[in-house]
Design an enzyme around this catalytic site. Sequence first.
Site, PDB file in Angstrom:
ATOM      1  N   ASP A  69      82.708  67.997  49.309  1.00 53.39           N
ATOM      2  CA  ASP A  69      81.810  69.132  49.544  1.00 53.39           C
ATOM      3  C   ASP A  69      80.494  68.978  48.792  1.00 53.39           C
ATOM      4  O   ASP A  69      80.154  69.783  47.927  1.00 53.39           O
ATOM      5  CB  ASP A  69      82.492  70.451  49.193  1.00 53.39           C
ATOM      6  CG  ASP A  69      83.066  70.427  47.782  1.00 53.39           C
ATOM      7  OD1 ASP A  69      83.260  69.325  47.246  1.00 53.39           O
ATOM      8  OD2 ASP A  69      83.309  71.509  47.227  1.00 53.39           O
ATOM      9  N   ASP A  92      56.829  75.948  30.894  1.00 56.43           N
ATOM     10  CA  ASP A  92      56.285  74.891  30.028  1.00 56.43           C
ATOM     11  C   ASP A  92      57.288  73.742  29.893  1.00 56.43           C
ATOM     12  O   ASP A  92      56.944  72.565  30.042  1.00 56.43           O
ATOM     13  CB  ASP A  92      55.966  75.500  28.657  1.00 56.43           C
ATOM     14  CG  ASP A  92      55.599  74.452  27.617  1.00 56.43           C
ATOM     15  OD1 ASP A  92      54.668  73.669  27.862  1.00 56.43           O
ATOM     16  OD2 ASP A  92      56.264  74.415  26.558  1.00 56.43           O
ATOM     17  N   HIS A 111      48.232  70.272  32.117  1.00 52.55           N
ATOM     18  CA  HIS A 111      49.544  70.844  31.762  1.00 52.55           C
ATOM     19  C   HIS A 111      49.543  72.371  31.850  1.00 52.55           C
ATOM     20  O   HIS A 111      50.402  72.947  32.549  1.00 52.55           O
ATOM     21  CB  HIS A 111      49.957  70.373  30.368  1.00 52.55           C
ATOM     22  CG  HIS A 111      51.166  71.069  29.828  1.00 52.55           C
ATOM     23  ND1 HIS A 111      52.403  71.003  30.439  1.00 52.55           N
ATOM     24  CD2 HIS A 111      51.327  71.879  28.735  1.00 52.55           C
ATOM     25  CE1 HIS A 111      53.278  71.718  29.746  1.00 52.55           C
ATOM     26  NE2 HIS A 111      52.646  72.264  28.713  1.00 52.55           N
ATOM     27  N   GLU A 116      48.279  76.541  19.197  1.00 55.34           N
ATOM     28  CA  GLU A 116      49.089  75.491  18.570  1.00 55.34           C
ATOM     29  C   GLU A 116      48.305  74.191  18.384  1.00 55.34           C
ATOM     30  O   GLU A 116      48.479  73.493  17.394  1.00 55.34           O
ATOM     31  CB  GLU A 116      50.321  75.243  19.441  1.00 55.34           C
ATOM     32  CG  GLU A 116      51.388  74.385  18.807  1.00 55.34           C
ATOM     33  CD  GLU A 116      52.599  74.300  19.720  1.00 55.34           C
ATOM     34  OE1 GLU A 116      53.166  73.197  19.805  1.00 55.34           O
ATOM     35  OE2 GLU A 116      52.973  75.308  20.334  1.00 55.34           O
ATOM     36  N   ASP A 117      47.424  73.866  19.358  1.00 51.79           N
ATOM     37  CA  ASP A 117      46.800  72.540  19.383  1.00 51.79           C
ATOM     38  C   ASP A 117      45.297  72.539  19.149  1.00 51.79           C
ATOM     39  O   ASP A 117      44.681  71.475  19.126  1.00 51.79           O
ATOM     40  CB  ASP A 117      47.074  71.864  20.739  1.00 51.79           C
ATOM     41  CG  ASP A 117      48.558  71.647  20.978  1.00 51.79           C
ATOM     42  OD1 ASP A 117      49.288  71.466  19.997  1.00 51.79           O
ATOM     43  OD2 ASP A 117      48.981  71.676  22.148  1.00 51.79           O
TER      44      ASP A 117
END
Length: 717
Positions: free
Chosen positions: A271, A151, A60, A88-89
């Site tokens: 169109d 992200d 990721h 964060e993780d």
Amino acid sequence: MRARGLPDSSATLPEANFLFRELSSYLKREDVSELQNAYLFSQSAHSGQFRKSGEPYISHPLAVASILGKLRLDTQTLAAALLHDVMEDTHVSKAEISNRFGKSVADLVDGVSKLDKIEFQTHADAQAENFRKMLLAMARDVRVILIKLADRLHNMRTLEAMRAEKRRRIARETMEIYAPIANRLGLNNIYHELQDLSFRYLFPTRYRVLANATKAARGNRREMVTKILDTIKQRLKVAGLDAEVTGREKQLYSIYTKMVEKNLTFSEILDIYGFRVIVKDVPSCYIALGALHSLYNPIPGKFKDYIAIPKGNGYQSLHNTLWGPYGTPIEVQIRTPEMHRIAEAGVASHWLYKSTDADLNDLHMKTHQWLQSLLETLSDSTDSLEFLEHLKVDLFPGEVYVFTPQGKILALPKESTAVDFAYAVHTDIGDCCVAAKINGENAPLRTLLRSGDRVEIVTASHAKPNPAWLNYVGTGKARSHIRRFLKTMQYEESAKLGERLLNQALISLKVDPETISAAQWEKLARESGSKSKTDLLADMGLGKHLPAVIARRLAVPGESASGPNGTGGVITILGTEGMAVQFAKCCRPIPGDSIVGFIKKDQGLVIHTHDCPAALKNRGNSENWLDVAWGKDISRQFEVSIKLLVADQRGVLARVAAAIAEAGSNIDNVAMDEDEGEGTYTTMNFMLQVRNRHHLAQVMRSLRRIPEVAKITRMKS
């Protein structure tokens, strides 16, 4: 989108090698080496983490860096992209990132990271506060939002692995916030892809049907598109222009919105293809336009010159819709290579942080001004949910372009009014505006602006924002300033009223208010859940605390809120208390009426007439009622409603209005009811301004002298 506990490989992924080869095309060798170090650090930190799809989690951050690499962003941004989830993780701290990769990279990673360590009552609160944090960081450095958009784009591309409910929630958030931000920053490709992906997950059936229909039409119309493309190229060559001409299919979401807005079926959307012409310079753009007009007839009203007047995100191009072969409308965009680069990459085509303010080009300045307005709105909003509401208002893609008296162009969202214009010029202009002139003519402040309008704002030093403006302003900046002003006014006025109510209650208990110590106030405010004495007084003025109960707790330390009530004396109503004192609409009391006061939560003190039916229903709740009386020498005007039964004759309304004016009263509103007595009489309802009961009596006497007036009644409900 992650799972844990599966075996992980420390080997470099093929995607990483491909990314670094791509980045080598525009970055120095030492910069690529630094990014490889960031990749290995991130891979180690995310070791053992997998996405819902089963891929190693490091795939990721790699994909996010790849998206930003296509925009040719700098080393710091790409390093932050590779590291954007480690805080964060994982257990990696900001200080550790700062030591390894520098403060700028650490600040970018922190700006993108969510506030997971704070407990929020609802998901909406958490979402709003995270947006608030991210946009605050974005206002300091625009690269934060570039990383976040990349992200979000990769998450949307891989959203299939999530459960259906979460897919819809993320897609709605993307459609409402992230796609409009991408549009506002001029990131055209990211904007359209986010819209199409959100459409796919919000309305999967509609998306699938429309995708199949477009695929089928693609084959049917290929020959026609090729013919138009060749004809355009040939005509531009004859005009002596070296042009790059391409045909493109419109995005599914763009086709869908056109179907919804114009109530058309897919077969009626002719169109679905557009054509783009890229020429060497600005004069060539207009020569190309003339050449195309000699080839196909233009459709009136469909020409837009975004070169002379660029969009707020810096986008420039000539847009025109022409009648093509077989009566098919075709859309053409004409631009230069530089305009095309900005159209595709927007603010990412140059960076605000690379230049001083003196060197910023027009695009940078517009983006810088928008980010500063975000900071201003952020400071004016009292909570994150309110800020998010204001942000959504300002992210409307449509714009109107209006002129100041000096000829400067301002871009405002559609549905903007003269008040929005005033606040866009300057906050002080908005706060003090009293009137507007549009194209030299006097116009109400609520007038909707149209592109090309020349707007002049009239101000007065004593003027203040009007609560009614909130009903029609169209920009988040105007809305947040008005709300902030009203809340500040209400707070100050409520605190003054609360102090008057409390002093009355203390005196009734034979306690001198001056004898209450600061320590007593501090202790009581803390026990009552207020931050300070002023906050507690304001809460009393707003009806959140009963003055009698607070007075007893001050007079008898340790007395609980369940202690006995009792207030003595009378509160004097002066009519100048502002928003802290409300005059009930049900009975519209005026000086001279017998009145009672009712403490209503969040509204403060509400004044009713003594015989008001609405008040009589609530008289059983005695602790909320106060004795009130009118003060002397009240100079302000009060609204009163009267009903007239008049003979249905020509000119009677004019005679009634003249009599009211002669008696010194203003008419706020007038309404006519259906005729009574088979057309003999008509009922007129007037809303008047009067000083007191005596003044009202003068008005009614003046009206009774009119022969056609059969009956006059003051309305109290």
